[in-house]
Design a protein around this motif. Sequence first.
Motif, PDB file in Angstrom:
ATOM      1  N   ASN A 167       0.860  -1.305  -0.421  1.00 38.18           N
ATOM      2  CA  ASN A 167       0.143  -0.233   0.300  1.00 38.18           C
ATOM      3  C   ASN A 167       0.658   1.666   0.169  1.00 38.18           C
ATOM      4  OD1 ASN A 167       0.847  -0.119   2.645  1.00 38.18           O
ATOM      5  ND2 ASN A 167      -0.636  -0.291   3.649  1.00 38.18           N
ATOM      6  N   SER A 168       1.771   1.501  -0.648  1.00 38.01           N
ATOM      7  CA  SER A 168       2.870   2.460  -0.274  1.00 38.01           C
ATOM      8  C   SER A 168       2.284   3.412  -1.206  1.00 38.01           C
ATOM      9  CB  SER A 168       4.498   2.089  -0.844  1.00 38.01           C
ATOM     10  OG  SER A 168       4.192   1.233  -1.569  1.00 38.01           O
ATOM     11  N   ALA A 169       2.068   3.297  -2.321  1.00 37.47           N
ATOM     12  CA  ALA A 169       1.787   3.904  -3.833  1.00 37.47           C
ATOM     13  C   ALA A 169       0.347   4.854  -2.938  1.00 37.47           C
ATOM     14  CB  ALA A 169       1.486   2.875  -5.268  1.00 37.47           C
ATOM     15  N   ARG A 170      -0.861   4.422  -2.148  1.00 34.07           N
ATOM     16  CA  ARG A 170      -1.383   5.114  -1.538  1.00 34.07           C
ATOM     17  C   ARG A 170      -1.021   6.154   0.082  1.00 34.07           C
ATOM     18  NH1 ARG A 170      -6.995   4.697  -1.873  1.00 34.07           N
ATOM     19  NH2 ARG A 170      -6.631   2.909  -2.789  1.00 34.07           N
ATOM     20  N   GLU A 171      -0.413   5.335  -0.057  1.00 31.74           N
ATOM     21  CA  GLU A 171       0.203   6.106   1.482  1.00 31.74           C
ATOM     22  C   GLU A 171       1.252   7.574   1.256  1.00 31.74           C
ATOM     23  OE1 GLU A 171       2.254   3.071   3.431  1.00 31.74           O
ATOM     24  OE2 GLU A 171       0.695   2.250   4.502  1.00 31.74           O
ATOM     25  N   LEU A 172       2.028   7.111  -0.162  1.00 29.88           N
ATOM     26  CA  LEU A 172       2.379   8.743  -0.556  1.00 29.88           C
ATOM     27  C   LEU A 172       1.608   9.377  -1.242  1.00 29.88           C
ATOM     28  CD1 LEU A 172       5.222   9.802  -1.739  1.00 29.88           C
ATOM     29  CD2 LEU A 172       5.387   8.209  -3.082  1.00 29.88           C
ATOM     30  N   TYR A 223      11.530   5.872  -1.029  1.00 31.74           N
ATOM     31  CA  TYR A 223      10.873   3.883  -1.030  1.00 31.74           C
ATOM     32  C   TYR A 223      10.259   3.655  -2.141  1.00 31.74           C
ATOM     33  CZ  TYR A 223       8.437  -0.660   1.315  1.00 31.74           C
ATOM     34  OH  TYR A 223       8.221  -1.202   1.923  1.00 31.74           O
ATOM     35  N   LEU A 224       8.824   4.553  -2.344  1.00 31.31           N
ATOM     36  CA  LEU A 224       9.046   4.063  -3.625  1.00 31.31           C
ATOM     37  C   LEU A 224       9.075   3.522  -4.777  1.00 31.31           C
ATOM     38  CD1 LEU A 224       5.884   2.809  -4.812  1.00 31.31           C
ATOM     39  CD2 LEU A 224       5.317   5.330  -5.511  1.00 31.31           C
ATOM     40  N   TYR A 225       9.838   4.247  -5.329  1.00 28.62           N
ATOM     41  CA  TYR A 225      10.704   4.586  -6.326  1.00 28.62           C
ATOM     42  C   TYR A 225      11.635   3.034  -6.734  1.00 28.62           C
ATOM     43  CZ  TYR A 225      14.629   6.030  -9.459  1.00 28.62           C
ATOM     44  OH  TYR A 225      15.042   5.589 -11.129  1.00 28.62           O
ATOM     45  N   THR A 226      12.395   3.136  -5.233  1.00 27.78           N
ATOM     46  CA  THR A 226      13.121   1.224  -5.022  1.00 27.78           C
ATOM     47  C   THR A 226      11.891   0.348  -5.570  1.00 27.78           C
ATOM     48  OG1 THR A 226      14.736   2.103  -3.344  1.00 27.78           O
ATOM     49  CG2 THR A 226      14.297  -0.043  -4.058  1.00 27.78           C
ATOM     50  N   GLN A 227      11.205   0.222  -4.932  1.00 30.90           N
ATOM     51  CA  GLN A 227      10.026  -0.883  -4.837  1.00 30.90           C
ATOM     52  C   GLN A 227       9.166  -0.911  -6.958  1.00 30.90           C
ATOM     53  OE1 GLN A 227       6.793   0.369  -2.070  1.00 30.90           O
ATOM     54  NE2 GLN A 227       7.099  -2.439  -1.360  1.00 30.90           N
ATOM     55  N   ALA A 228       9.139   0.836  -7.476  1.00 30.81           N
ATOM     56  CA  ALA A 228       8.720   0.302  -9.023  1.00 30.81           C
ATOM     57  C   ALA A 228      10.069  -0.078  -9.683  1.00 30.81           C
ATOM     58  CB  ALA A 228       8.410   1.940  -9.491  1.00 30.81           C
ATOM     59  N   GLU A 229      10.706   0.678  -9.601  1.00 33.64           N
ATOM     60  CA  GLU A 229      11.847   0.186 -10.441  1.00 33.64           C
ATOM     61  C   GLU A 229      12.165  -1.059 -10.105  1.00 33.64           C
ATOM     62  OE1 GLU A 229      15.571   1.412 -12.026  1.00 33.64           O
ATOM     63  OE2 GLU A 229      13.728   2.083 -12.317  1.00 33.64           O
ATOM     64  N   ASP A 230      12.226  -1.746  -8.669  1.00 33.53           N
ATOM     65  CA  ASP A 230      12.556  -3.358  -8.377  1.00 33.53           C
ATOM     66  C   ASP A 230      11.305  -4.475  -9.500  1.00 33.53           C
ATOM     67  OD1 ASP A 230      14.452  -3.104  -6.999  1.00 33.53           O
ATOM     68  OD2 ASP A 230      13.200  -3.668  -5.498  1.00 33.53           O
ATOM     69  N   ALA A 272       4.325  -1.119 -12.288  1.00 35.04           N
ATOM     70  CA  ALA A 272       5.143   0.112 -12.179  1.00 35.04           C
ATOM     71  C   ALA A 272       5.012   1.486 -12.387  1.00 35.04           C
ATOM     72  CB  ALA A 272       7.260  -0.309 -12.608  1.00 35.04           C
ATOM     73  N   TYR A 273       5.342   1.689 -13.966  1.00 34.69           N
ATOM     74  CA  TYR A 273       4.345   2.559 -14.418  1.00 34.69           C
ATOM     75  C   TYR A 273       3.870   3.785 -13.536  1.00 34.69           C
ATOM     76  CZ  TYR A 273       6.427   0.894 -18.885  1.00 34.69           C
ATOM     77  OH  TYR A 273       7.049   0.530 -19.989  1.00 34.69           O
ATOM     78  N   ALA A 274       2.457   3.079 -12.866  1.00 36.04           N
ATOM     79  CA  ALA A 274       1.729   3.639 -11.837  1.00 36.04           C
ATOM     80  C   ALA A 274       3.151   4.384 -10.644  1.00 36.04           C
ATOM     81  CB  ALA A 274       0.795   2.724 -11.275  1.00 36.04           C
ATOM     82  N   GLY A 275       3.466   3.348  -9.872  1.00 35.34           N
ATOM     83  CA  GLY A 275       4.278   3.909  -9.233  1.00 35.34           C
ATOM     84  C   GLY A 275       5.425   5.177  -9.456  1.00 35.34           C
ATOM     85  N   PHE A 276       5.297   5.050 -11.255  1.00 37.18           N
ATOM     86  CA  PHE A 276       6.238   5.871 -11.376  1.00 37.18           C
ATOM     87  C   PHE A 276       4.902   7.295 -11.528  1.00 37.18           C
ATOM     88  CE2 PHE A 276       9.460   3.218 -13.364  1.00 37.18           C
ATOM     89  CZ  PHE A 276       9.985   3.100 -12.254  1.00 37.18           C
ATOM     90  N   ALA A 277       4.169   7.213 -12.141  1.00 39.35           N
ATOM     91  CA  ALA A 277       3.075   9.004 -11.649  1.00 39.35           C
ATOM     92  C   ALA A 277       3.269   8.847 -10.463  1.00 39.35           C
ATOM     93  CB  ALA A 277       2.061   8.123 -12.027  1.00 39.35           C
ATOM     94  N   CYS A 278       2.949   8.215  -9.468  1.00 38.68           N
ATOM     95  CA  CYS A 278       3.011   8.900  -8.359  1.00 38.68           C
ATOM     96  C   CYS A 278       4.320   9.311  -7.459  1.00 38.68           C
ATOM     97  CB  CYS A 278       3.419   7.322  -7.313  1.00 38.68           C
ATOM     98  SG  CYS A 278       0.937   6.724  -7.137  1.00 38.68           S
ATOM     99  N   ILE A 279       5.684   9.483  -7.736  1.00 39.02           N
ATOM    100  CA  ILE A 279       6.506   9.815  -7.367  1.00 39.02           C
ATOM    101  C   ILE A 279       6.758  11.087  -8.015  1.00 39.02           C
ATOM    102  CG2 ILE A 279       8.984   9.594  -8.143  1.00 39.02           C
ATOM    103  CD1 ILE A 279       9.292   6.506  -8.018  1.00 39.02           C
TER     104      ILE A 279
END
Length: 138
Positions: A58-63, A86-93, A105-112
Amino acid sequence: IGTRGELSRLERKKIYEKIEELSAKEHENTGYYRRVKLQLACAWKTLDKWELCQLTDNSARELLELAEKSLKGEVERQELEKKKNYLYTQAEDLTDEGEQYFMAAYAGFACISAVNAILYDLDLDTIGIPEIEIDPDN
């Protein structure tokens, strides 16, 4: 907003040009606030892609929730930066796990990208370039 949470290059450019035009007549921070809110809207739109992935938490929502609070002055910059990293590392992984995880991953990058807009504003020279084509740190 497309399925990946992106506006087309043409639409993005038109919207940001209009934001700048309207904001010039208002308070000096109005343009920044509108740009950030648009970035956040894109990120929220893609959140389901992150949350439906079995390899994410749930790190993207928390961010994003933290980002919204930061706009109200309720969150320290360092806390937002730490959560973003932290989210960047997860999205990269996720990108290393295979193509089936790219959308998450793209969704994570959108949050970043949304958080970077809050922390550093947007680089107006890259507005017309979709997030998938630019470094999410920008």
